[in-house]
Design a protein around this motif. Structure first.
Motif, PDB file in Angstrom:
ATOM      1  N   ASN A 233       1.102  -0.978   0.003  1.00  0.00           N
ATOM      2  CA  ASN A 233      -0.066   0.486  -0.413  1.00  0.00           C
ATOM      3  C   ASN A 233       0.639   1.393  -0.355  1.00  0.00           C
ATOM      4  OD1 ASN A 233      -2.853  -1.237   0.749  1.00  0.00           O
ATOM      5  ND2 ASN A 233      -1.566  -2.122   2.512  1.00  0.00           N
ATOM      6  N   LEU A 234       0.975   2.165  -1.006  1.00  0.00           N
ATOM      7  CA  LEU A 234       1.508   3.330  -1.062  1.00  0.00           C
ATOM      8  C   LEU A 234       1.155   4.625  -1.195  1.00  0.00           C
ATOM      9  CD1 LEU A 234       4.905   4.035  -2.282  1.00  0.00           C
ATOM     10  CD2 LEU A 234       3.857   4.457  -4.473  1.00  0.00           C
ATOM     11  N   HIS A 235       1.742   4.818   0.029  1.00  0.00           N
ATOM     12  CA  HIS A 235       0.417   5.763   0.623  1.00  0.00           C
ATOM     13  C   HIS A 235       0.566   7.443   0.189  1.00  0.00           C
ATOM     14  CE1 HIS A 235      -1.900   3.438   3.335  1.00  0.00           C
ATOM     15  NE2 HIS A 235      -1.147   3.073   3.635  1.00  0.00           N
ATOM     16  N   LEU A 236      -0.223   8.066  -0.980  1.00  0.00           N
ATOM     17  CA  LEU A 236       0.714   8.864  -1.307  1.00  0.00           C
ATOM     18  C   LEU A 236       0.304  10.266  -0.938  1.00  0.00           C
ATOM     19  CD1 LEU A 236       0.645   6.936  -3.868  1.00  0.00           C
ATOM     20  CD2 LEU A 236       3.192   8.514  -3.554  1.00  0.00           C
ATOM     21  N   LYS A 237       0.622  11.886  -0.694  1.00  0.00           N
ATOM     22  CA  LYS A 237      -0.250  13.298  -1.084  1.00  0.00           C
ATOM     23  C   LYS A 237      -1.438  13.556  -1.291  1.00  0.00           C
ATOM     24  CE  LYS A 237       3.373  14.885   2.423  1.00  0.00           C
ATOM     25  NZ  LYS A 237       4.095  13.534   2.197  1.00  0.00           N
ATOM     26  N   ALA A 238      -2.496  13.895  -0.819  1.00  0.00           N
ATOM     27  CA  ALA A 238      -3.122  14.064  -0.874  1.00  0.00           C
ATOM     28  C   ALA A 238      -3.586  15.246  -2.184  1.00  0.00           C
ATOM     29  CB  ALA A 238      -4.802  14.163  -0.415  1.00  0.00           C
ATOM     30  N   TYR A 239      -2.341  16.272  -2.297  1.00  0.00           N
ATOM     31  CA  TYR A 239      -2.426  17.068  -3.059  1.00  0.00           C
ATOM     32  C   TYR A 239      -1.043  17.677  -2.943  1.00  0.00           C
ATOM     33  CZ  TYR A 239      -5.058  19.106   0.948  1.00  0.00           C
ATOM     34  OH  TYR A 239      -5.324  19.051   2.233  1.00  0.00           O
ATOM     35  N   PRO A 240      -0.260  18.131  -3.719  1.00  0.00           N
ATOM     36  CA  PRO A 240       0.746  18.655  -3.785  1.00  0.00           C
ATOM     37  C   PRO A 240       1.494  19.319  -2.483  1.00  0.00           C
ATOM     38  CG  PRO A 240       0.172  19.320  -6.121  1.00  0.00           C
ATOM     39  CD  PRO A 240      -0.684  18.720  -5.155  1.00  0.00           C
ATOM     40  N   THR A 241       2.800  19.253  -1.890  1.00  0.00           N
ATOM     41  CA  THR A 241       3.218  20.173  -0.837  1.00  0.00           C
ATOM     42  C   THR A 241       4.717  19.655  -0.855  1.00  0.00           C
ATOM     43  OG1 THR A 241       2.451  20.189   1.251  1.00  0.00           O
ATOM     44  CG2 THR A 241       3.088  18.230   0.679  1.00  0.00           C
ATOM     45  N   PHE A 242       5.322  21.170   0.164  1.00  0.00           N
ATOM     46  CA  PHE A 242       6.897  20.641   0.382  1.00  0.00           C
ATOM     47  C   PHE A 242       7.763  20.275  -0.668  1.00  0.00           C
ATOM     48  CE2 PHE A 242       5.131  20.078   4.998  1.00  0.00           C
ATOM     49  CZ  PHE A 242       6.147  20.293   5.857  1.00  0.00           C
ATOM     50  N   VAL A 243       6.782  21.066  -1.498  1.00  0.00           N
ATOM     51  CA  VAL A 243       7.283  21.446  -3.086  1.00  0.00           C
ATOM     52  C   VAL A 243       7.848  19.205  -4.023  1.00  0.00           C
ATOM     53  CG1 VAL A 243       9.913  21.591  -5.024  1.00  0.00           C
ATOM     54  CG2 VAL A 243       9.216  22.428  -2.301  1.00  0.00           C
ATOM     55  N   SER A 244       8.295  18.350  -4.007  1.00  0.00           N
ATOM     56  CA  SER A 244       8.851  17.498  -4.368  1.00  0.00           C
ATOM     57  C   SER A 244       7.983  16.025  -3.156  1.00  0.00           C
ATOM     58  CB  SER A 244      10.409  17.536  -4.049  1.00  0.00           C
ATOM     59  OG  SER A 244      10.708  17.284  -3.171  1.00  0.00           O
ATOM     60  N   ASP A 245       6.957  16.635  -2.792  1.00  0.00           N
ATOM     61  CA  ASP A 245       6.456  15.049  -2.407  1.00  0.00           C
ATOM     62  C   ASP A 245       5.255  14.592  -3.708  1.00  0.00           C
ATOM     63  OD1 ASP A 245       7.490  15.585   0.196  1.00  0.00           O
ATOM     64  OD2 ASP A 245       6.186  15.646   1.707  1.00  0.00           O
ATOM     65  N   ALA A 246       5.329  13.419  -3.114  1.00  0.00           N
ATOM     66  CA  ALA A 246       5.113  12.355  -4.581  1.00  0.00           C
ATOM     67  C   ALA A 246       3.034  12.251  -4.379  1.00  0.00           C
ATOM     68  CB  ALA A 246       5.275  11.287  -4.397  1.00  0.00           C
ATOM     69  N   THR A 247       2.597  12.755  -5.137  1.00  0.00           N
ATOM     70  CA  THR A 247       1.354  12.523  -5.273  1.00  0.00           C
ATOM     71  C   THR A 247       0.816  11.476  -5.992  1.00  0.00           C
ATOM     72  OG1 THR A 247       1.097  13.948  -7.461  1.00  0.00           O
ATOM     73  CG2 THR A 247       0.782  15.019  -4.828  1.00  0.00           C
ATOM     74  N   ILE A 248      -0.673  10.471  -6.650  1.00  0.00           N
ATOM     75  CA  ILE A 248      -1.357  10.076  -6.774  1.00  0.00           C
ATOM     76  C   ILE A 248      -0.455  10.095  -8.656  1.00  0.00           C
ATOM     77  CG2 ILE A 248      -2.743   8.317  -8.044  1.00  0.00           C
ATOM     78  CD1 ILE A 248      -3.700   8.335  -5.026  1.00  0.00           C
ATOM     79  N   PRO A 249      -0.926  11.514  -8.545  1.00  0.00           N
ATOM     80  CA  PRO A 249      -0.496  12.190 -10.222  1.00  0.00           C
ATOM     81  C   PRO A 249       1.388  11.725 -10.667  1.00  0.00           C
ATOM     82  CG  PRO A 249      -2.119  13.632  -9.173  1.00  0.00           C
ATOM     83  CD  PRO A 249      -1.996  12.226  -8.361  1.00  0.00           C
ATOM     84  N   ASP A 250       1.426  12.459  -9.547  1.00  0.00           N
ATOM     85  CA  ASP A 250       3.028  11.788  -9.491  1.00  0.00           C
ATOM     86  C   ASP A 250       3.438  10.323 -10.292  1.00  0.00           C
ATOM     87  OD1 ASP A 250       3.766  14.773  -9.177  1.00  0.00           O
ATOM     88  OD2 ASP A 250       3.479  14.482  -7.028  1.00  0.00           O
ATOM     89  N   VAL A 251       3.279   9.537  -9.341  1.00  0.00           N
ATOM     90  CA  VAL A 251       2.867   8.216  -9.817  1.00  0.00           C
ATOM     91  C   VAL A 251       2.834   8.136 -10.958  1.00  0.00           C
ATOM     92  CG1 VAL A 251       2.917   5.547  -9.044  1.00  0.00           C
ATOM     93  CG2 VAL A 251       2.680   6.999  -7.337  1.00  0.00           C
ATOM     94  N   ALA A 252       1.577   8.195 -12.146  1.00  0.00           N
ATOM     95  CA  ALA A 252       0.999   7.840 -13.192  1.00  0.00           C
ATOM     96  C   ALA A 252       1.717   8.758 -14.170  1.00  0.00           C
ATOM     97  CB  ALA A 252      -0.170   8.557 -13.292  1.00  0.00           C
ATOM     98  N   GLY A 253       2.518  10.029 -12.826  1.00  0.00           N
ATOM     99  CA  GLY A 253       3.185  11.156 -14.808  1.00  0.00           C
ATOM    100  C   GLY A 253       4.147  10.577 -14.881  1.00  0.00           C
ATOM    101  N   HIS A 254       5.218   9.806 -13.753  1.00  0.00           N
ATOM    102  CA  HIS A 254       6.705   9.273 -13.756  1.00  0.00           C
ATOM    103  C   HIS A 254       6.587   8.427 -13.937  1.00  0.00           C
ATOM    104  CE1 HIS A 254       7.727  12.349 -10.823  1.00  0.00           C
ATOM    105  NE2 HIS A 254       8.538  11.259 -10.552  1.00  0.00           N
ATOM    106  N   LEU A 255       5.663   7.095 -14.759  1.00  0.00           N
ATOM    107  CA  LEU A 255       5.564   6.186 -15.165  1.00  0.00           C
ATOM    108  C   LEU A 255       5.825   6.559 -16.494  1.00  0.00           C
ATOM    109  CD1 LEU A 255       3.387   3.924 -12.474  1.00  0.00           C
ATOM    110  CD2 LEU A 255       6.267   3.691 -13.018  1.00  0.00           C
ATOM    111  N   ALA A 256       4.843   7.848 -16.599  1.00  0.00           N
ATOM    112  CA  ALA A 256       4.325   7.637 -18.079  1.00  0.00           C
ATOM    113  C   ALA A 256       5.899   7.418 -18.748  1.00  0.00           C
ATOM    114  CB  ALA A 256       3.175   8.619 -18.378  1.00  0.00           C
ATOM    115  N   ILE A 257       6.322   9.054 -18.250  1.00  0.00           N
ATOM    116  CA  ILE A 257       7.803   9.849 -18.663  1.00  0.00           C
ATOM    117  C   ILE A 257       9.099   8.697 -19.078  1.00  0.00           C
ATOM    118  CG2 ILE A 257       9.713  10.392 -18.304  1.00  0.00           C
ATOM    119  CD1 ILE A 257       8.082  13.057 -16.530  1.00  0.00           C
TER     120      ILE A 257
END
Length: 392
Positions: A233-257
């Motif tokens: 269970n990968l727990h992520l931030k609900a919205y962007p914070t602390f500049v680089s903290d990861a969100t669910i859209p970040d995971v999807a975006g990184h995999l797309a990259i």
């Protein structure tokens, strides 16, 4: 935790916290303005926020709260409205400032992640490293091997040095010369927990996107592929914070990259992660508590009820470590015995040191570290893999 608690870290007493308010936040907010197409009113509000941080106080206003996390911020205001930012607990002030930024850019309606560009850039700029790591990773047989597991664990640790909220990132994951030393290393205890007894689930509380998230995903993939854990269970931030903290859209975006690089091992890696996600063995979860000013001593039941009886908790990064111990002025030699019992599960922190809090050291170790490097607490060149000793 004990009854007579040390006072919270604040900018009134912490040089690093004061540096954050005086230097890091102006830099970060100016970076947001440079990297995003914002309306003039939004730019003005960001400037007003900087002025408020510098000379003002926390305003008594609730119009900036989302319905789903209002309870956390009402408690924050009840305790701190009218106080100067430098006089309130450092972590709570930081969390509130980032929360204000998200409201200014209207994230919930616009979908604008004000930090997206620098998060994506941090991954794209290390294409060669990602491709080499994937080539090595996809050649590993689906049988657990201690040496390779340890290398992935250390990669996940040193990936935490690439924190984009810092003015100087170390990229110790890419450059081994930047890895000075581990001040605490309980990696063998973590390995034993994951490889003995009933098959475990892993609740993994993420920290940064970019290179750190990539390293975390390699570790998660290996544990799933070798069957050492039944589910992550990968727990992520609900919205962007602390500049680089990861969100669910970040995971999807990184995999797309990664997929867009058209590198066969990377594509195979992404495909396998996606198969675990579709099959339910990898779950991406978020909750507004992770963005809140609250510490983990008050984890809500909405999160803890999802922890399996055989769950192992891994907390990544500096801010999560701070929240484990309520970001207080603990003596560096404070014993870890009993400190994390409130979690009721075996837990580990994997973190490079970027703030003035660490527990579990001896007086000799503290003297040695200060003699070797006066900035060892905050420069990201020292790390720890620290477990709850109750479960060793």
């Amino acid at each position: 935790m004990e009854a007579n608690l040390p006072r919270p870290i604040s900018a009134a007493t912490s040089p690093f916290a004061a540096f954050t308010f005086n230097v890091r936040f102006p830099f970060i907010i100016n970076q947001i303005k440079a990297n995003n197409l914002l309306a003039p009113s939004q730019r003005n509000k960001l400037d007003d926020l900087l002025q408020e941080i510098a000379v003002g106080a926390v305003p008594q206003r609730e119009d900036v709260f989302y319905a789903e996390d209002r309870v956390y911020w009402q408690t924050f205001l009840a305790a701190h409205a009218g106080k100067r930012y430098v006089d309130i607990p450092f972590f709570e002030a930081e969390a509130y400032i980032y929360y204000r930024v998200i409201h200014i850019v209207d994230y919930k309606h616009s979908g604008l992640d004000p930090f997206y560009r620098i998060k994506a850039d941090s991954l794209e700029q290390h294409r060669g490293f990602a491709e080499a790591a994937a080539s090595r990773h996809m050649q590993q047989p689906p049988v657990f091997e201690v040496t390779y597991f340890t290398s992935l664990l250390h990669a996940a640790l040193w990936g935490n040095s690439a924190d984009l909220s810092q003015l100087e990132t170390n990229d110790a994951l890419v450059n081994p010369a930047l890895r000075n030393n581990l001040v605490i290393d309980d990696s063998s205890a973590l390995r034993r927990l994951l490889t003995t007894g009933p098959t475990k689930e892993l609740d993994f509380i993420a920290d940064n996107a970019g290179l750190e998230l990539l390293a975390d995903l390699f570790l998660i993939d290996y544990l799933l592929t070798t069957g050492q854990v039944s589910r992550v269970n990968l727990h992520l931030k609900a919205y962007p914070t602390f500049v680089s903290d990861a969100t669910i859209p970040d995971v999807a975006g990184h995999l797309a990259i990664l997929r867009s690089l058209r590198h066969r091992p990377l594509t195979q890696f992404v495909d396998r992660l996606e198969s675990y996600r579709v099959g339910g063995r990898l779950q991406l979860l978020d909750h507004p508590f992770w963005n809140s000013p609250c510490h983990f001593t008050s984890l809500p039941q909405a999160i803890t009820q999802g922890f399996n009886r055989n769950t192992v908790l891994i907390f990544k990064g500096d801010a999560n470590y701070r929240r484990l111990f309520e970001d207080r002025e603990w003596p560096y030699t404070t014993s870890l015995e009993g400190m994390l019992e409130y979690l009721k599960h075996p837990c580990f922190s994997i973190r490079t040191l970027k703030s003035e809090i660490v527990l579990g050291l001896t007086e000799h170790e503290v003297r040695r570290l200060f003699d070797a490097d006066k900035d060892w607490l905050t420069n990201g060149k020292y790390g720890l893999i620290m477990g709850n000793p109750t479960y060793f």
